[in-house]
Design a protein around this motif. Structure first.
Motif, PDB file in Angstrom:
ATOM      1  N   VAL A   1      29.775  21.243  29.198  1.00 44.68           N
ATOM      2  CA  VAL A   1      29.386  22.265  30.012  1.00 44.68           C
ATOM      3  C   VAL A   1      30.406  22.167  31.426  1.00 44.68           C
ATOM      4  N   LEU A   2      30.590  21.032  31.883  1.00 47.24           N
ATOM      5  CA  LEU A   2      31.553  20.882  32.868  1.00 47.24           C
ATOM      6  C   LEU A   2      32.907  21.478  32.688  1.00 47.24           C
ATOM      7  N   VAL A   3      33.243  21.210  31.364  1.00 45.06           N
ATOM      8  CA  VAL A   3      34.439  21.785  30.871  1.00 45.06           C
ATOM      9  C   VAL A   3      34.604  23.436  31.082  1.00 45.06           C
ATOM     10  N   LEU A   4      33.561  23.913  30.712  1.00 46.67           N
ATOM     11  CA  LEU A   4      33.240  25.353  30.728  1.00 46.67           C
ATOM     12  C   LEU A   4      33.374  25.811  32.077  1.00 46.67           C
ATOM     13  N   LEU A   5      32.851  25.231  32.795  1.00 50.51           N
ATOM     14  CA  LEU A   5      32.713  25.640  34.333  1.00 50.51           C
ATOM     15  C   LEU A   5      34.140  25.425  34.945  1.00 50.51           C
ATOM     16  N   LEU A   6      34.859  24.436  34.477  1.00 52.65           N
ATOM     17  CA  LEU A   6      36.272  24.060  35.050  1.00 52.65           C
ATOM     18  C   LEU A   6      37.074  25.308  34.636  1.00 52.65           C
ATOM     19  N   GLY A   7      37.191  25.774  33.154  1.00 53.83           N
ATOM     20  CA  GLY A   7      37.763  26.832  32.850  1.00 53.83           C
ATOM     21  C   GLY A   7      37.432  28.205  33.434  1.00 53.83           C
ATOM     22  N   ILE A   8      36.236  28.327  33.931  1.00 55.37           N
ATOM     23  CA  ILE A   8      35.926  29.674  34.358  1.00 55.37           C
ATOM     24  C   ILE A   8      36.355  29.712  35.868  1.00 55.37           C
ATOM     25  N   GLY A   9      36.214  28.474  36.415  1.00 50.70           N
ATOM     26  CA  GLY A   9      36.728  28.498  37.853  1.00 50.70           C
ATOM     27  C   GLY A   9      38.405  28.619  38.101  1.00 50.70           C
ATOM     28  N   LEU A  10      38.950  27.930  37.030  1.00 52.87           N
ATOM     29  CA  LEU A  10      40.344  28.097  37.102  1.00 52.87           C
ATOM     30  C   LEU A  10      40.747  29.556  36.842  1.00 52.87           C
ATOM     31  N   GLY A  11      40.104  30.289  35.877  1.00 53.75           N
ATOM     32  CA  GLY A  11      40.320  31.399  35.449  1.00 53.75           C
ATOM     33  C   GLY A  11      40.069  32.357  36.775  1.00 53.75           C
ATOM     34  N   ILE A  12      39.020  32.203  37.583  1.00 54.54           N
ATOM     35  CA  ILE A  12      38.637  33.116  38.741  1.00 54.54           C
ATOM     36  C   ILE A  12      39.906  32.765  39.773  1.00 54.54           C
ATOM     37  N   LEU A  13      40.267  31.538  40.081  1.00 56.84           N
ATOM     38  CA  LEU A  13      41.352  31.500  40.925  1.00 56.84           C
ATOM     39  C   LEU A  13      42.638  32.360  40.333  1.00 56.84           C
ATOM     40  N   CYS A  14      42.844  32.312  39.240  1.00 57.11           N
ATOM     41  CA  CYS A  14      43.672  32.992  38.864  1.00 57.11           C
ATOM     42  C   CYS A  14      43.903  34.696  38.953  1.00 57.11           C
ATOM     43  N   GLY A  15      42.586  35.200  38.617  1.00 55.23           N
ATOM     44  CA  GLY A  15      42.348  36.346  38.848  1.00 55.23           C
ATOM     45  C   GLY A  15      42.334  36.680  40.401  1.00 55.23           C
ATOM     46  N   VAL A  16      41.768  35.885  41.070  1.00 47.66           N
ATOM     47  CA  VAL A  16      41.916  36.185  42.759  1.00 47.66           C
ATOM     48  C   VAL A  16      43.362  36.302  43.211  1.00 47.66           C
ATOM     49  N   ILE A  17      44.038  35.397  42.445  1.00 46.70           N
ATOM     50  CA  ILE A  17      45.656  35.555  43.088  1.00 46.70           C
ATOM     51  C   ILE A  17      46.194  36.884  42.656  1.00 46.70           C
ATOM     52  N   ASN A  18      45.687  37.559  41.167  1.00 50.15           N
ATOM     53  CA  ASN A  18      46.060  38.775  40.762  1.00 50.15           C
ATOM     54  C   ASN A  18      45.685  39.901  41.906  1.00 50.15           C
ATOM     55  N   GLY A  19      44.456  39.683  42.116  1.00 44.28           N
ATOM     56  CA  GLY A  19      43.689  40.773  42.800  1.00 44.28           C
ATOM     57  C   GLY A  19      44.201  40.846  44.160  1.00 44.28           C
ATOM     58  N   THR A  20      44.564  39.574  44.904  1.00 37.21           N
ATOM     59  CA  THR A  20      45.103  39.811  46.246  1.00 37.21           C
ATOM     60  C   THR A  20      46.475  40.284  46.382  1.00 37.21           C
ATOM     61  N   LEU A  21      47.180  40.295  45.409  1.00 36.02           N
ATOM     62  CA  LEU A  21      48.689  40.709  45.238  1.00 36.02           C
ATOM     63  C   LEU A  21      48.524  42.161  45.254  1.00 36.02           C
ATOM     64  N   ILE A  22      47.485  42.815  44.529  1.00 42.31           N
ATOM     65  CA  ILE A  22      47.380  43.931  44.140  1.00 42.31           C
ATOM     66  C   ILE A  22      46.597  44.620  45.327  1.00 42.31           C
ATOM     67  N   ALA A  23      45.512  44.213  45.822  1.00 38.90           N
ATOM     68  CA  ALA A  23      44.947  44.913  46.902  1.00 38.90           C
ATOM     69  C   ALA A  23      45.326  44.705  48.187  1.00 38.90           C
ATOM     70  N   LYS A  24      45.827  43.563  48.697  1.00 36.43           N
ATOM     71  CA  LYS A  24      46.342  43.255  49.799  1.00 36.43           C
ATOM     72  C   LYS A  24      47.765  43.363  50.228  1.00 36.43           C
ATOM     73  N   LEU A  25      48.844  43.347  49.032  1.00 38.47           N
ATOM     74  CA  LEU A  25      50.046  43.575  49.396  1.00 38.47           C
ATOM     75  C   LEU A  25      50.507  44.770  48.440  1.00 38.47           C
ATOM     76  N   GLY A  26      49.562  45.378  47.981  1.00 35.80           N
ATOM     77  CA  GLY A  26      49.901  46.765  47.392  1.00 35.80           C
ATOM     78  C   GLY A  26      50.823  47.000  46.250  1.00 35.80           C
ATOM     79  N   ILE A  27      51.110  45.596  45.704  1.00 32.23           N
ATOM     80  CA  ILE A  27      51.943  45.570  44.472  1.00 32.23           C
ATOM     81  C   ILE A  27      51.126  46.126  43.103  1.00 32.23           C
ATOM     82  N   LEU A  28      52.123  46.987  42.483  1.00 31.42           N
ATOM     83  CA  LEU A  28      51.426  47.594  41.228  1.00 31.42           C
ATOM     84  C   LEU A  28      50.776  46.609  40.203  1.00 31.42           C
ATOM     85  N   PRO A  29      49.644  47.014  39.687  1.00 34.94           N
ATOM     86  CA  PRO A  29      49.178  45.843  38.946  1.00 34.94           C
ATOM     87  C   PRO A  29      49.697  45.686  38.000  1.00 34.94           C
ATOM     88  N   ILE A  30      50.619  46.565  37.005  1.00 40.24           N
ATOM     89  CA  ILE A  30      51.398  46.265  36.183  1.00 40.24           C
ATOM     90  C   ILE A  30      52.622  45.168  36.385  1.00 40.24           C
TER      91      ILE A  30
END
Length: 342
Positions: A108-137
């Motif tokens: 269960v902790l491994v599952l939460l770890l994977g989800i947390g790491l994934g969210i962190l990666c997604g936030v980095i993606n979203g920040t680059l796109i939303a805040k810096l205006g970089i094209l999603p692709i």
């Protein structure tokens, strides 16, 4: 007179909404019909297709794809795209497998770890796109390579094999509850949660608004940047979940795990009627799209179709779905144009 005009406009809008709803219902019914006909044909050619064992394998294999398709649907609705999900699957899967192997962390902790790491990666993606205006692709393509490089760096080019993983960890993907595989149960739970989120929450409707008309959404006071970051965080979290389940299912973590899988996920969304132009898509359609791809991946080997043709056949079906989506959108636009006053 003004009241009469407003009433007329309301009736026209209601009629248009019903017309659009009928189109999407017809499209989903057509997809269901195609799946039924396809299953009958496959069963005719190979009687083992509709056996209980094969159906269970089909549903299990399609579960991870369907989970990821939910997140990709939200991304596409906002006129975005995420090419990094395969790399996130590989990264979160590798790190999770190492924690299981080296530190014997509870599943269960491994599952939460994977989800947390994934969210962190997604936030980095979203920040680059939303805040810096970089094209999603561009942003997700760059991070795809970064995440993949991190995976190789973390693993030092080595695999984590099944004998290094605990039975309880592997059971997350291979175990059953009341005869139903855990992966299928998790996928069903994900769909129920996101069906409610999309259709019965303000944030869910705001996601559609941002994708339908970004300028109007901003004028209406919708926090479009926060919505974009949220959408990519969700996509990242689901990718992290998929990464852990992938490793548990295949009992192996490799540097190239999930490589190219993002294209399959996008294909499932397109088959399900999600518009790459944004603002349109239904979770029921995405489920059908993922199911159709799962059927094809399961059935083509049963029909002794050459591996060289399997990808081509899937591509033809995807192309047909894109053409159908284009024709529907063109029809909708033409109807809207006729309704305008000159």
């Amino acid at each position: 007179m003004e009241t009469l005009q407003q009433t007329t406009n309301s009736v026209d809008a209601l009629a248009e909404n019903r017309w659009l709803t009928n189109i999407y219902k017809f499209r989903e019914l057509g997809l269901i019909g195609f799946i039924v006909v396809l299953c009958i044909f496959i069963q005719w050619r190979n009687s083992s297709f509709l056996t209980l064992e094969n159906i269970n394998d089909l549903m299990t294999n399609a579960a991870i794809l369907s989970i990821l398709a939910v997140g990709m649907m939200l991304v596409l609705i906002t006129r975005g795209i995420d090419l990094s999900i395969g790399a996130i699957i590989g990264l979160t899967g590798m790190i999770s497998a190492q924690f299981v192997s080296n530190y014997h962390l509870h599943p269960v902790l491994v599952l939460l770890l994977g989800i947390g790491l994934g969210i962190l990666c997604g936030v980095i993606n979203g920040t680059l796109i939303a805040k810096l205006g970089i094209l999603p692709i561009i942003a997700t393509l760059a991070l795809m390579n970064i995440f993949r490089g991190l995976t190789y760096r973390v693993s030092n080019g080595e695999w984590v094999s099944s004998y290094q993983m605990s039975e309880s960890f592997l059971a997350m993907a291979t175990g059953k509850l009341f005869g139903v595989n855990h992966l299928v149960i998790i996928a069903i739970a994900i769909y129920i949660i996101f069906y409610y989120f999309i259709n019965h929450t303000i944030t869910g409707r705001q996601i559609y608004a941002v994708g339908s008309n970004p300028e109007s959404a901003v004028v209406s006071g919708i926090p479009d940047k926060k919505i974009l970051i949220l959408v990519y965080a969700i996509m990242g979290g689901l990718s992290g979940l998929a990464g852990v389940l992938w490793v548990a299912k295949f009992a192996s973590a490799q540097g190239d795990t999930g490589s190219g899988y993002e294209l399959t996920v996008i294909a499932a969304c397109i088959l399900g009627g999600v518009s790459i132009a944004g603002g349109a898509g239904k979770i029921s359609g995405v489920l059908l799209g993922a199911l159709l791809l799962g059927i094809l991946q399961n059935a083509l080997p049963l029909l002794n179709v050459s591996p060289f043709w399997q990808t081509g056949i899937q591509g033809i079906i995807i192309l047909f779905a894109v053409i159908l989506n284009t024709l529907v959108k063109r029809s909708v636009d033409r109807n809207n144009l006729l309704r305008r006053k000159i």
